[in-house]
Design a protein around this motif. Structure first.
Motif, short mmCIF file in Angstrom:
data_model
loop_
_atom_site.label_atom_id
_atom_site.label_comp_id
_atom_site.label_asym_id
_atom_site.label_seq_id
_atom_site.Cartn_x
_atom_site.Cartn_y
_atom_site.Cartn_z
N ASP A 184 5.40 7.12 6.33
CA ASP A 184 6.13 6.59 7.49
C ASP A 184 7.26 5.67 7.06
O ASP A 184 8.38 5.74 7.60
CB ASP A 184 5.17 5.84 8.42
CG ASP A 184 4.23 6.78 9.16
OD1 ASP A 184 4.58 7.97 9.32
OD2 ASP A 184 3.14 6.34 9.55
N ARG A 220 10.10 7.72 5.60
CA ARG A 220 10.94 8.36 6.63
C ARG A 220 11.92 7.37 7.23
O ARG A 220 13.11 7.67 7.39
CB ARG A 220 10.05 8.94 7.73
CG ARG A 220 9.22 10.13 7.30
CD ARG A 220 8.41 10.71 8.45
NE ARG A 220 7.42 11.63 7.93
CZ ARG A 220 6.12 11.36 7.83
NH1 ARG A 220 5.66 10.18 8.22
NH2 ARG A 220 5.29 12.25 7.33
N ARG A 221 11.43 6.18 7.56
CA ARG A 221 12.33 5.17 8.15
C ARG A 221 13.42 4.78 7.16
O ARG A 221 14.59 4.62 7.54
CB ARG A 221 11.52 3.93 8.57
CG ARG A 221 10.57 4.17 9.73
CD ARG A 221 10.05 2.84 10.27
NE ARG A 221 9.30 2.10 9.26
CZ ARG A 221 7.99 2.22 9.04
NH1 ARG A 221 7.27 3.08 9.77
NH2 ARG A 221 7.38 1.49 8.12
N GLU A 238 16.02 7.60 6.87
CA GLU A 238 16.90 7.65 8.05
C GLU A 238 17.98 6.59 7.97
O GLU A 238 19.17 6.86 8.25
CB GLU A 238 16.07 7.49 9.33
CG GLU A 238 15.20 8.70 9.65
CD GLU A 238 14.23 8.44 10.79
OE1 GLU A 238 14.43 7.44 11.52
OE2 GLU A 238 13.27 9.21 10.94
N ALA A 254 11.47 15.37 2.21
CA ALA A 254 10.79 15.46 3.50
C ALA A 254 9.76 16.57 3.51
O ALA A 254 8.64 16.41 4.04
CB ALA A 254 11.83 15.70 4.60
N ASP A 286 6.73 16.48 6.33
CA ASP A 286 7.33 16.08 7.60
C ASP A 286 7.30 17.23 8.61
O ASP A 286 7.46 18.41 8.25
CB ASP A 286 8.78 15.65 7.38
CG ASP A 286 8.90 14.27 6.78
OD1 ASP A 286 7.86 13.73 6.32
OD2 ASP A 286 10.01 13.73 6.74
N THR A 287 7.11 16.89 9.85
CA THR A 287 7.12 17.86 10.94
C THR A 287 8.56 18.22 11.29
O THR A 287 9.50 17.50 10.92
CB THR A 287 6.43 17.30 12.18
OG1 THR A 287 7.23 16.20 12.68
CG2 THR A 287 5.02 16.80 11.86
N GLN A 309 10.26 15.29 12.85
CA GLN A 309 10.62 14.24 11.90
C GLN A 309 11.85 14.63 11.08
O GLN A 309 12.71 13.79 10.80
CB GLN A 309 9.43 13.96 10.97
CG GLN A 309 8.29 13.25 11.70
CD GLN A 309 6.99 13.26 10.91
OE1 GLN A 309 6.75 14.14 10.07
NE2 GLN A 309 6.14 12.28 11.16
N ARG A 311 14.94 14.04 13.17
CA ARG A 311 15.39 12.64 13.19
C ARG A 311 16.15 12.30 11.91
O ARG A 311 17.14 11.57 11.94
CB ARG A 311 14.19 11.69 13.38
CG ARG A 311 13.62 11.71 14.78
CD ARG A 311 12.76 10.49 15.05
NE ARG A 311 11.56 10.48 14.22
CZ ARG A 311 10.41 11.08 14.56
NH1 ARG A 311 10.33 11.75 15.71
NH2 ARG A 311 9.37 11.03 13.77
#
Length: 317
Positions: free
Chosen positions: A104, A107-108, A111, A233, A238-239, A242, A245
């Motif tokens: 998580d 991912r943040r 981004e 990813a 990751d989905t 996700q 994003r």
């Protein structure tokens, strides 16, 4: 102390500005490759970093200086550089806490990094000719097939006849992807070509990020920059939402709306063709230092990346 370390110490003593010369110890090699070595230089305050290249990326210091002048502290500050051999010293930047084992947070972080990086590409795109003039490889879409042909005819492809044949079979599609990139409304810009979190540090005062190691950078369609972030990813599992994003954050930095069918088609083209810059880099290293100085992994980099281009295994959106 080795002769190489003696040469580094002599170079530092002669060139470091007086106000940064309060040394706290000898330079320490922290990253050694046949084509470059990075040293940590302990000084009062934040440590400095010396990069000693073997010639392939002698322009890197000039490139980083240009990026810093145009974009601000999103790349390291060059303290001193030597134009004759490409060695240069930069100020350090705060290391980011590791995101290993925390998908998580990863991912943040990605981004936020990609939004800033996309904004950097958007701003510097108008300077593409100046970036190329410094020595950065010009791989705008209209040049890609010529460079591919040079790779296919070069010594790095000896013994890879099956791969050559496979690339010949998909050549019409490769040419269509090149045309798609040429027609894109998104202009060519700098593409880091090694954008992973190991090359991302924190900004001073906690603001933004500092991106290092621009030695592999090329001028090409910017969307190829998504190669490593999307690979990371997929490895995280990751989905689709996700990944949406992640891509949207990057497009936002470039000043573009979210994903559309046309944007996805352009991203796919850029990702498939991104194998050409990677292959060129590995072939250039083999030419520079000699294949005998490289491990099998590094020495076979060109056919490995052309194989990934041909089969699309790294170009999944």
């Amino acid at each position: 102390m080795s002769s190489a370390t003696n040469a580094v110490e002599s170079w530092l003593s002669a060139r470091l500005p007086a106000h940064l010369a309060q040394r706290r110890g000898a330079a320490v090699p922290v990253h050694e490759r046949p084509w470059a070595t990075v040293f940590r230089v302990p000084v009062d305050g934040d440590d400095l970093w010396l990069k000693c290249t073997t010639g392939l990326a002698r322009h890197e210091a000039s490139l980083v200086e240009l990026l810093r002048a145009r974009l601000g502290p999103v790349v390291p500050e060059v303290v001193v550089r030597d134009e004759t051999n490409g060695w240069f010293v930069t100020c350090g930047a705060p290391a980011l806490p590791s995101a290993e084992g925390d998908p998580d947070r990863a991912r943040r972080l990605w981004e936020a990094v990609l939004e800033q990086y996309g904004a950097m590409q958007r701003e510097i795109a108008k300077e593409s000719d100046a970036v190329v003039a410094l020595g950065t490889l010009d791989l705008r879409a209209e040049r890609l097939m010529d460079h591919l042909d040079m790779l296919l005819d070069g010594p790095g492809m000896d013994g890879h006849d099956e791969l050559r044949s496979g690339i010949a079979d998909i050549r019409p599609q490769l040419e269509k992807w090149c045309a798609l990139l040429q027609e894109s409304s998104v202009p060519a810009s700098i593409q880091h070509d090694d954008l992973h979190l190991g090359n991302v540090f924190g900004g001073h005062g906690g603001h933004g990020f500092v991106i290092i190691d621009w030695a592999d950078a090329v001028v090409t369609h910017p969307f190829g920059s998504l190669l490593y972030p999307l690979y990371a990813a997929r490895r995280r599992g990751d989905t689709p939402a996700q990944i949406d994003r992640l891509v949207d954050a990057y497009l936002s930095g470039l000043g573009l709306p979210g994903r559309t069918a046309q944007t996805d088609a352009t991203i796919t083209a850029a990702l498939r063709l991104a194998g050409i810059p990677r292959a060129l880099m590995w072939q250039s290293l083999a030419d520079l230092v000699g294949r005998a100085a490289l491990t099998d992994y590094y020495g076979t980099g060109a056919p490995r990346w052309l194989g990934r281009m041909a089969d699309g295994t790294w170009a999944l959106l």
